[in-house]
Design a protein around this motif. Structure first.
Motif, PDB file in Angstrom:
ATOM      1  N   GLN A  56      47.666  38.040  35.854  1.00  0.00           N
ATOM      2  CA  GLN A  56      46.262  37.007  36.745  1.00  0.00           C
ATOM      3  C   GLN A  56      46.711  36.892  37.765  1.00  0.00           C
ATOM      4  O   GLN A  56      45.787  37.866  38.736  1.00  0.00           O
ATOM      5  CB  GLN A  56      46.082  36.284  35.506  1.00  0.00           C
ATOM      6  CG  GLN A  56      45.378  35.909  34.718  1.00  0.00           C
ATOM      7  CD  GLN A  56      43.981  36.065  34.593  1.00  0.00           C
ATOM      8  OE1 GLN A  56      43.716  36.497  35.270  1.00  0.00           O
ATOM      9  NE2 GLN A  56      43.278  36.166  33.281  1.00  0.00           N
ATOM     10  N   ARG A 107      41.277  44.243  28.793  1.00  0.00           N
ATOM     11  CA  ARG A 107      41.525  42.885  29.094  1.00  0.00           C
ATOM     12  C   ARG A 107      40.424  42.234  28.804  1.00  0.00           C
ATOM     13  O   ARG A 107      40.094  41.407  28.631  1.00  0.00           O
ATOM     14  CB  ARG A 107      42.842  42.640  30.258  1.00  0.00           C
ATOM     15  CG  ARG A 107      43.783  43.035  30.930  1.00  0.00           C
ATOM     16  CD  ARG A 107      44.457  42.580  29.715  1.00  0.00           C
ATOM     17  NE  ARG A 107      44.309  40.881  29.031  1.00  0.00           N
ATOM     18  CZ  ARG A 107      44.784  40.580  27.433  1.00  0.00           C
ATOM     19  NH1 ARG A 107      45.918  41.220  26.655  1.00  0.00           N
ATOM     20  NH2 ARG A 107      45.363  39.596  27.842  1.00  0.00           N
ATOM     21  N   ALA A 108      38.975  42.329  29.222  1.00  0.00           N
ATOM     22  CA  ALA A 108      38.209  41.387  29.459  1.00  0.00           C
ATOM     23  C   ALA A 108      37.876  41.472  28.002  1.00  0.00           C
ATOM     24  O   ALA A 108      36.619  40.432  27.984  1.00  0.00           O
ATOM     25  CB  ALA A 108      36.754  42.501  30.220  1.00  0.00           C
ATOM     26  N   PRO A 109      37.490  42.053  26.971  1.00  0.00           N
ATOM     27  CA  PRO A 109      36.828  42.294  25.716  1.00  0.00           C
ATOM     28  C   PRO A 109      37.306  41.037  24.949  1.00  0.00           C
ATOM     29  O   PRO A 109      37.138  40.130  24.067  1.00  0.00           O
ATOM     30  CB  PRO A 109      37.135  43.680  25.196  1.00  0.00           C
ATOM     31  CG  PRO A 109      37.087  44.208  25.726  1.00  0.00           C
ATOM     32  CD  PRO A 109      38.225  43.493  27.287  1.00  0.00           C
ATOM     33  N   ASP A 111      39.326  38.748  27.400  1.00  0.00           N
ATOM     34  CA  ASP A 111      39.979  37.573  27.878  1.00  0.00           C
ATOM     35  C   ASP A 111      38.914  36.896  28.882  1.00  0.00           C
ATOM     36  O   ASP A 111      38.390  37.597  29.604  1.00  0.00           O
ATOM     37  CB  ASP A 111      41.246  37.472  28.660  1.00  0.00           C
ATOM     38  CG  ASP A 111      42.030  36.878  29.906  1.00  0.00           C
ATOM     39  OD1 ASP A 111      41.101  36.023  30.115  1.00  0.00           O
ATOM     40  OD2 ASP A 111      43.138  37.344  29.647  1.00  0.00           O
ATOM     41  N   ARG A 112      38.203  35.984  28.556  1.00  0.00           N
ATOM     42  CA  ARG A 112      36.851  35.587  28.611  1.00  0.00           C
ATOM     43  C   ARG A 112      37.475  35.026  30.862  1.00  0.00           C
ATOM     44  O   ARG A 112      36.517  35.977  31.577  1.00  0.00           O
ATOM     45  CB  ARG A 112      36.307  33.852  28.624  1.00  0.00           C
ATOM     46  CG  ARG A 112      35.731  33.179  29.268  1.00  0.00           C
ATOM     47  CD  ARG A 112      34.497  34.376  29.376  1.00  0.00           C
ATOM     48  NE  ARG A 112      33.681  34.910  28.363  1.00  0.00           N
ATOM     49  CZ  ARG A 112      32.717  36.089  28.147  1.00  0.00           C
ATOM     50  NH1 ARG A 112      32.537  36.528  29.102  1.00  0.00           N
ATOM     51  NH2 ARG A 112      32.658  37.194  27.455  1.00  0.00           N
ATOM     52  N   GLU A 113      38.688  35.098  30.682  1.00  0.00           N
ATOM     53  CA  GLU A 113      38.632  34.700  32.377  1.00  0.00           C
ATOM     54  C   GLU A 113      38.308  36.167  33.059  1.00  0.00           C
ATOM     55  O   GLU A 113      38.548  36.134  33.985  1.00  0.00           O
ATOM     56  CB  GLU A 113      40.345  34.320  32.336  1.00  0.00           C
ATOM     57  CG  GLU A 113      40.430  34.141  33.682  1.00  0.00           C
ATOM     58  CD  GLU A 113      41.493  33.027  34.176  1.00  0.00           C
ATOM     59  OE1 GLU A 113      41.982  32.864  35.382  1.00  0.00           O
ATOM     60  OE2 GLU A 113      42.259  32.057  33.472  1.00  0.00           O
ATOM     61  N   ALA A 115      36.970  38.632  31.877  1.00  0.00           N
ATOM     62  CA  ALA A 115      35.401  39.362  32.012  1.00  0.00           C
ATOM     63  C   ALA A 115      34.923  38.748  33.538  1.00  0.00           C
ATOM     64  O   ALA A 115      33.880  39.448  33.992  1.00  0.00           O
ATOM     65  CB  ALA A 115      35.587  38.784  30.040  1.00  0.00           C
ATOM     66  N   ASP A 116      34.980  37.241  33.219  1.00  0.00           N
ATOM     67  CA  ASP A 116      33.967  36.678  34.548  1.00  0.00           C
ATOM     68  C   ASP A 116      34.343  37.232  35.339  1.00  0.00           C
ATOM     69  O   ASP A 116      33.513  37.143  36.581  1.00  0.00           O
ATOM     70  CB  ASP A 116      34.302  35.415  33.875  1.00  0.00           C
ATOM     71  CG  ASP A 116      33.659  34.272  32.751  1.00  0.00           C
ATOM     72  OD1 ASP A 116      32.872  35.240  32.260  1.00  0.00           O
ATOM     73  OD2 ASP A 116      34.068  33.021  32.544  1.00  0.00           O
TER      74      ASP A 116
END
Length: 184
Positions: A56, A107-109, A111-113, A115-116
């Motif tokens: 992150q 990661r986006a699929p 990990d919501r953070e 993706a946002d």
């Protein structure tokens, strides 16, 4: 009183961003991170909490130092072809776009953070594309096409595809989109 930190956090985060831009998150072990970054495992965990925490931080650093400046330059490009050429102007943009692409597919699929954050970055790319094309209004299709072309060209370059001529692609896209826009 604890021992002073034996590494520069910003340098480690930058090196992690560069590493994460070359290989998938799941394809990099903590042992590889420790070796590549030259930082003890315990120090990494103490500073970042986890591999995800380091990821992150690396993603944030890359967005701030590579992607956001690129978005600003796209917005100031003045035309569609120039906006695409901007992406090829400096190697740092490639690192940022590579990490962005890997984050989007891996990661986006899960990990919501992530993706946002990526949704916000893609929206910023679209806004910059609207500014570059001089169509700040409702020209979402034009902006979407420019963003897709930019990321697609980076994907082709990353895959080693020989035909990644950004000038040619930018000019072709500009001709098509401008012609379509004028005909509408």
């Amino acid at each position: 009183m604890g021992r002073p930190r034996g590494f520069d956090e910003a340098t480690v985060v930058q090196a992690a961003a560069e590493l994460f831009s070359t290989r998938s998150y799941d394809g990099i072990s903590m042992d590889e991170l420790v070796t590549h970054l030259g930082v003890h495992r315990n120090s990494l965990y103490k500073t970042f909490g986890s591999k995800r925490g380091l990821y992150q931080a690396a993603l944030s650093w890359s967005l701030e130092h590579h992607v956001n400046p690129l978005i600003d330059r796209i917005a100031a490009a003045g035309d569609l072809a120039g906006a695409l050429r901007v992406a090829a102007a400096e190697p740092a943009a490639a690192v940022g776009l590579d990490l962005l692409l890997l984050a989007a597919v891996e990661r986006a699929p899960v990990d919501r953070e992530v993706a946002d954050r990526l949704a916000a970055v893609l929206a910023a790319f679209d806004q910059a594309a609207r500014a570059a094309s001089g169509s700040e209004g409702a020209e979402d299709d034009l902006a979407f096409a420019l963003t897709a072309a930019l990321l697609g060209l980076r994907l082709r370059a990353r895959a080693g595809t020989a035909d990644t001529d950004i000038d040619r692609a930018g000019a072709a896209l500009a001709r098509r989109l401008t012609h379509h826009h004028q005909g509408a």
